[in-house]
Design a protein around this motif. Structure first.
Motif, PDB file in Angstrom:
ATOM      1  N   ARG A 267     -29.231 -50.013  -2.029  1.00 45.61           N
ATOM      2  CA  ARG A 267     -30.597 -50.547  -2.076  1.00 45.61           C
ATOM      3  C   ARG A 267     -31.519 -49.585  -2.829  1.00 45.61           C
ATOM      4  O   ARG A 267     -32.344 -50.002  -3.652  1.00 45.61           O
ATOM      5  CB  ARG A 267     -31.130 -50.775  -0.661  1.00 45.61           C
ATOM      6  CG  ARG A 267     -30.596 -52.016   0.022  1.00 45.61           C
ATOM      7  CD  ARG A 267     -31.030 -52.057   1.481  1.00 45.61           C
ATOM      8  NE  ARG A 267     -30.616 -53.278   2.121  1.00 45.61           N
ATOM      9  CZ  ARG A 267     -31.381 -54.359   2.272  1.00 45.61           C
ATOM     10  NH1 ARG A 267     -32.606 -54.343   1.792  1.00 45.61           N
ATOM     11  NH2 ARG A 267     -30.940 -55.440   2.878  1.00 45.61           N
ATOM     12  N   PHE A 268     -31.375 -48.304  -2.531  1.00 43.46           N
ATOM     13  CA  PHE A 268     -32.237 -47.315  -3.190  1.00 43.46           C
ATOM     14  C   PHE A 268     -31.973 -47.289  -4.693  1.00 43.46           C
ATOM     15  O   PHE A 268     -32.907 -47.301  -5.505  1.00 43.46           O
ATOM     16  CB  PHE A 268     -32.005 -45.933  -2.579  1.00 43.46           C
ATOM     17  CG  PHE A 268     -32.903 -44.875  -3.164  1.00 43.46           C
ATOM     18  CD1 PHE A 268     -34.177 -44.665  -2.658  1.00 43.46           C
ATOM     19  CD2 PHE A 268     -32.489 -44.096  -4.237  1.00 43.46           C
ATOM     20  CE1 PHE A 268     -35.016 -43.708  -3.200  1.00 43.46           C
ATOM     21  CE2 PHE A 268     -33.315 -43.137  -4.790  1.00 43.46           C
ATOM     22  CZ  PHE A 268     -34.584 -42.947  -4.267  1.00 43.46           C
ATOM     23  N   PHE A 269     -30.697 -47.248  -5.089  1.00 40.35           N
ATOM     24  CA  PHE A 269     -30.374 -47.178  -6.511  1.00 40.35           C
ATOM     25  C   PHE A 269     -30.721 -48.492  -7.227  1.00 40.35           C
ATOM     26  O   PHE A 269     -31.072 -48.474  -8.401  1.00 40.35           O
ATOM     27  CB  PHE A 269     -28.903 -46.839  -6.703  1.00 40.35           C
ATOM     28  CG  PHE A 269     -28.601 -45.377  -6.577  1.00 40.35           C
ATOM     29  CD1 PHE A 269     -29.166 -44.469  -7.450  1.00 40.35           C
ATOM     30  CD2 PHE A 269     -27.759 -44.901  -5.586  1.00 40.35           C
ATOM     31  CE1 PHE A 269     -28.898 -43.113  -7.349  1.00 40.35           C
ATOM     32  CE2 PHE A 269     -27.493 -43.548  -5.466  1.00 40.35           C
ATOM     33  CZ  PHE A 269     -28.064 -42.649  -6.349  1.00 40.35           C
ATOM     34  N   THR A 270     -30.593 -49.613  -6.524  1.00 35.34           N
ATOM     35  CA  THR A 270     -30.990 -50.890  -7.127  1.00 35.34           C
ATOM     36  C   THR A 270     -32.484 -50.890  -7.400  1.00 35.34           C
ATOM     37  O   THR A 270     -32.943 -51.339  -8.461  1.00 35.34           O
ATOM     38  CB  THR A 270     -30.618 -52.059  -6.204  1.00 35.34           C
ATOM     39  OG1 THR A 270     -29.224 -52.019  -5.906  1.00 35.34           O
ATOM     40  CG2 THR A 270     -30.942 -53.384  -6.866  1.00 35.34           C
ATOM     41  N   LEU A 271     -33.260 -50.386  -6.434  1.00 37.67           N
ATOM     42  CA  LEU A 271     -34.702 -50.283  -6.629  1.00 37.67           C
ATOM     43  C   LEU A 271     -35.008 -49.348  -7.796  1.00 37.67           C
ATOM     44  O   LEU A 271     -35.886 -49.637  -8.630  1.00 37.67           O
ATOM     45  CB  LEU A 271     -35.355 -49.765  -5.345  1.00 37.67           C
ATOM     46  CG  LEU A 271     -36.878 -49.714  -5.310  1.00 37.67           C
ATOM     47  CD1 LEU A 271     -37.468 -51.098  -5.493  1.00 37.67           C
ATOM     48  CD2 LEU A 271     -37.366 -49.104  -4.010  1.00 37.67           C
ATOM     49  N   LEU A 272     -34.302 -48.238  -7.878  1.00 38.15           N
ATOM     50  CA  LEU A 272     -34.485 -47.302  -8.986  1.00 38.15           C
ATOM     51  C   LEU A 272     -34.125 -47.955 -10.312  1.00 38.15           C
ATOM     52  O   LEU A 272     -34.829 -47.793 -11.318  1.00 38.15           O
ATOM     53  CB  LEU A 272     -33.612 -46.061  -8.755  1.00 38.15           C
ATOM     54  CG  LEU A 272     -33.625 -44.993  -9.855  1.00 38.15           C
ATOM     55  CD1 LEU A 272     -35.014 -44.388  -9.987  1.00 38.15           C
ATOM     56  CD2 LEU A 272     -32.594 -43.910  -9.555  1.00 38.15           C
ATOM     57  N   TYR A 273     -33.047 -48.736 -10.319  1.00 33.71           N
ATOM     58  CA  TYR A 273     -32.601 -49.413 -11.544  1.00 33.71           C
ATOM     59  C   TYR A 273     -33.659 -50.412 -12.021  1.00 33.71           C
ATOM     60  O   TYR A 273     -34.007 -50.458 -13.201  1.00 33.71           O
ATOM     61  CB  TYR A 273     -31.276 -50.117 -11.266  1.00 33.71           C
ATOM     62  CG  TYR A 273     -30.771 -50.958 -12.409  1.00 33.71           C
ATOM     63  CD1 TYR A 273     -30.198 -50.370 -13.522  1.00 33.71           C
ATOM     64  CD2 TYR A 273     -30.877 -52.347 -12.380  1.00 33.71           C
ATOM     65  CE1 TYR A 273     -29.732 -51.134 -14.577  1.00 33.71           C
ATOM     66  CE2 TYR A 273     -30.420 -53.119 -13.427  1.00 33.71           C
ATOM     67  CZ  TYR A 273     -29.847 -52.508 -14.513  1.00 33.71           C
ATOM     68  OH  TYR A 273     -29.397 -53.273 -15.560  1.00 33.71           O
ATOM     69  N   ILE A 274     -34.199 -51.214 -11.104  1.00 36.42           N
ATOM     70  CA  ILE A 274     -35.222 -52.196 -11.468  1.00 36.42           C
ATOM     71  C   ILE A 274     -36.459 -51.482 -11.991  1.00 36.42           C
ATOM     72  O   ILE A 274     -37.077 -51.902 -12.974  1.00 36.42           O
ATOM     73  CB  ILE A 274     -35.577 -53.079 -10.252  1.00 36.42           C
ATOM     74  CG1 ILE A 274     -34.352 -53.880  -9.801  1.00 36.42           C
ATOM     75  CG2 ILE A 274     -36.715 -54.032 -10.593  1.00 36.42           C
ATOM     76  CD1 ILE A 274     -34.567 -54.625  -8.493  1.00 36.42           C
ATOM     77  N   VAL A 297     -18.963 -44.658 -14.318  1.00 37.40           N
ATOM     78  CA  VAL A 297     -18.636 -46.075 -14.205  1.00 37.40           C
ATOM     79  C   VAL A 297     -19.765 -46.894 -14.816  1.00 37.40           C
ATOM     80  O   VAL A 297     -20.843 -46.379 -15.121  1.00 37.40           O
ATOM     81  CB  VAL A 297     -18.420 -46.486 -12.737  1.00 37.40           C
ATOM     82  CG1 VAL A 297     -17.222 -45.773 -12.137  1.00 37.40           C
ATOM     83  CG2 VAL A 297     -19.669 -46.203 -11.903  1.00 37.40           C
ATOM     84  N   ASN A 298     -19.515 -48.186 -14.969  1.00 39.37           N
ATOM     85  CA  ASN A 298     -20.574 -49.064 -15.455  1.00 39.37           C
ATOM     86  C   ASN A 298     -21.417 -49.554 -14.275  1.00 39.37           C
ATOM     87  O   ASN A 298     -21.121 -49.266 -13.113  1.00 39.37           O
ATOM     88  CB  ASN A 298     -19.986 -50.247 -16.236  1.00 39.37           C
ATOM     89  CG  ASN A 298     -18.994 -51.056 -15.409  1.00 39.37           C
ATOM     90  OD1 ASN A 298     -19.090 -51.144 -14.183  1.00 39.37           O
ATOM     91  ND2 ASN A 298     -18.039 -51.670 -16.088  1.00 39.37           N
ATOM     92  N   GLU A 299     -22.439 -50.306 -14.586  1.00 37.44           N
ATOM     93  CA  GLU A 299     -23.378 -50.761 -13.563  1.00 37.44           C
ATOM     94  C   GLU A 299     -22.689 -51.626 -12.505  1.00 37.44           C
ATOM     95  O   GLU A 299     -22.907 -51.458 -11.306  1.00 37.44           O
ATOM     96  CB  GLU A 299     -24.498 -51.562 -14.237  1.00 37.44           C
ATOM     97  CG  GLU A 299     -25.464 -52.223 -13.278  1.00 37.44           C
ATOM     98  CD  GLU A 299     -26.339 -53.234 -13.995  1.00 37.44           C
ATOM     99  OE1 GLU A 299     -26.895 -54.099 -13.307  1.00 37.44           O
ATOM    100  OE2 GLU A 299     -26.462 -53.158 -15.231  1.00 37.44           O
TER     101      GLU A 299
END
Length: 422
Positions: A267-274, A297-299
């Motif tokens: 969740r944290f990295f997804t928020l960072l990615y967005i 690795v890829n996304e």
């Protein structure tokens, strides 16, 4: 019959201006609802927009109406069999009505309010997420939205300055032209000599001999270089992204990271990615997963792979430093975000991580954040090692365990800072 033609430019969204005014009024309530959205919904779905419940308070519009208890009124009531014209009708006493609702009454003095649901578009939704956030310590010239240009080779051109003449390519063009022309002249000479051998008329033979001599002179005097042969090195301006930033995302996927811990990290990295992909067009992302081994690795694999194993953290930092040195020179702003539960193979691993950060990583990057996901009262070995070198300017460390803690921590890590940049 008259016709009215609406020529307003905003033909498919006539109420856009009113909507923006409304959102401005409820902006504070929407921002307060963001932590609940993060804790209850998938952050990946947040890219599609979302629904935010906004209290009715502050949405009431002022209005004017007649007081039913005062003033003179003339009312026509059909079916009247009690009053005549000019009679005074007594006003009903206030509060004397008999309610017929299905619910039961209550003497609870607490005032409650209904909720108003606001449906936000993707852009509106992300605006409230990230408008007050930014990558810290980014060099000023790299924060501009303009672009720099550099000259790069782009093939050849027939017109340019003499200093850009490409001799090799020009010679190849000349050689091809001379061979082609010589072949044409040789074929013409061959045909004319055959005609001369078969000719019997003296006048015709004399004419052919003159033509043959002329063609031979032309074949022997083909110019070595002509303007059509010349080729010059061509250069074009190629835009260079000014905001050259790269974010390394390092996630612990060892067996000690349970489902809850991995879910919080994702969740944290997804928020960072967005956040990064929305705020900065020219930011690259490098994803690294690690257990006993670290790999890039890829996304898709970073967020969805189920691979697991033991826990050794140092290889992930070594891999990050290796990638940084190979791909990103001093023109790049380098950032790193690491998420782990703090468990390490031994204290030696934690000390090695601290040494790597202190000597190789932190001096070369702009900012690093470490997120530890656990609810233990005792500090982990990795936390204790990182705590000795942490500071809010270059290296921040934070604890997270519940989903509702993600947004406050994220805000604290990436809030806009007033930077004195020369």
């Amino acid at each position: 019959m008259s016709h009215i033609v609406d020529r307003r430019k905003n033909d498919k969204g006539k109420s856009t201006g009113n909507r923006q005014k409304f959102l401005k009024r409820v902006e504070n309530q929407i921002k307060k609802a963001i932590p609940d959205i993060i804790s209850q919904e998938s952050i990946k779905d947040s890219q599609k927009g979302g629904s935010v419940k906004v209290p009715v308070r502050g949405l009431d519009e002022p209005s004017f109406r007649h007081d039913p208890k005062t003033g003179k009124k003339q009312i026509v009531k059909p079916g009247n069999d009690r009053f005549n014209e000019g009679d005074r009708i007594p006003k009903p006493k206030g509060g004397a009505g008999q309610g017929s609702g299905p619910g039961k009454g209550s003497n609870d003095p607490t005032v409650t309010e209904d909720e108003f649901t606001v449906v936000l578009s993707r852009d509106e939704f992300l605006k409230y997420f990230f408008d007050d956030l930014a990558l810290p310590n980014m060099v000023r010239k790299l924060m501009d939205s303009t672009e720099n240009f550099e000259m790069k080779r782009a093939g050849y051109t027939r017109d340019s300055v003499p200093s850009r003449l490409n001799i090799k390519t020009s010679y190849q063009q000349s050689l091809g032209r001379r061979l082609a022309l010589k072949g044409v002249f040789d074929k013409k000479l061959q045909d004319m000599e055959e005609q001369l051998a078969n000719a019997t008329d003296p006048l015709h033979r004399a004419t052919l001999e003159l033509e043959i001599e002329k063609v031979r002179r032309q074949a022997n005097t083909i110019p070595f270089f002509e303007d059509i042969d010349l080729r010059y090195n061509n250069f074009e301006q190629v835009p260079i992204p000014v905001t050259s930033a790269v974010m390394f995302c390092i996630m612990d996927v060892s067996a000690s990271m349970g489902f809850h811990e991995k879910d919080i990290a994702k969740r944290f990295f997804t928020l960072l990615y967005i956040f990064l992909t929305r705020q900065y067009k020219n930011v690259e992302l490098v994803f690294i997963r690690h257990h006993t081994e670290a790999k890039e690795v890829n996304e898709e694999e970073f967020f969805n792979s189920r691979e697991s194993g033991g826990t050794v953290v140092a290889p992930s930092l070594k891999l990050m430093d290796k990638i940084r040195r190979e791909r990103y020179d001093e023109r790049w702003n380098v950032y790193c975000c690491q998420a782990s539960d703090g468990d390490v193979w031994s204290k030696l691993d934690a000390e090695e991580c601290k040494q790597l950060l202190q000597e190789a990583v932190l001096p070369e990057i702009q900012y690093m954040a470490y997120i530890e996901i656990n609810n233990k009262s005792k500090e982990s070995d990795l936390w204790q090692a990182y705590k000795k070198i942490s500071n809010d300017e270059e290296f921040s460390i934070r604890h997270i365990y519940e989903a509702y803690e993600i947004w406050p921590v994220f805000q604290g890590l990436f809030k806009r800072r007033k930077e004195a940049v020369s």
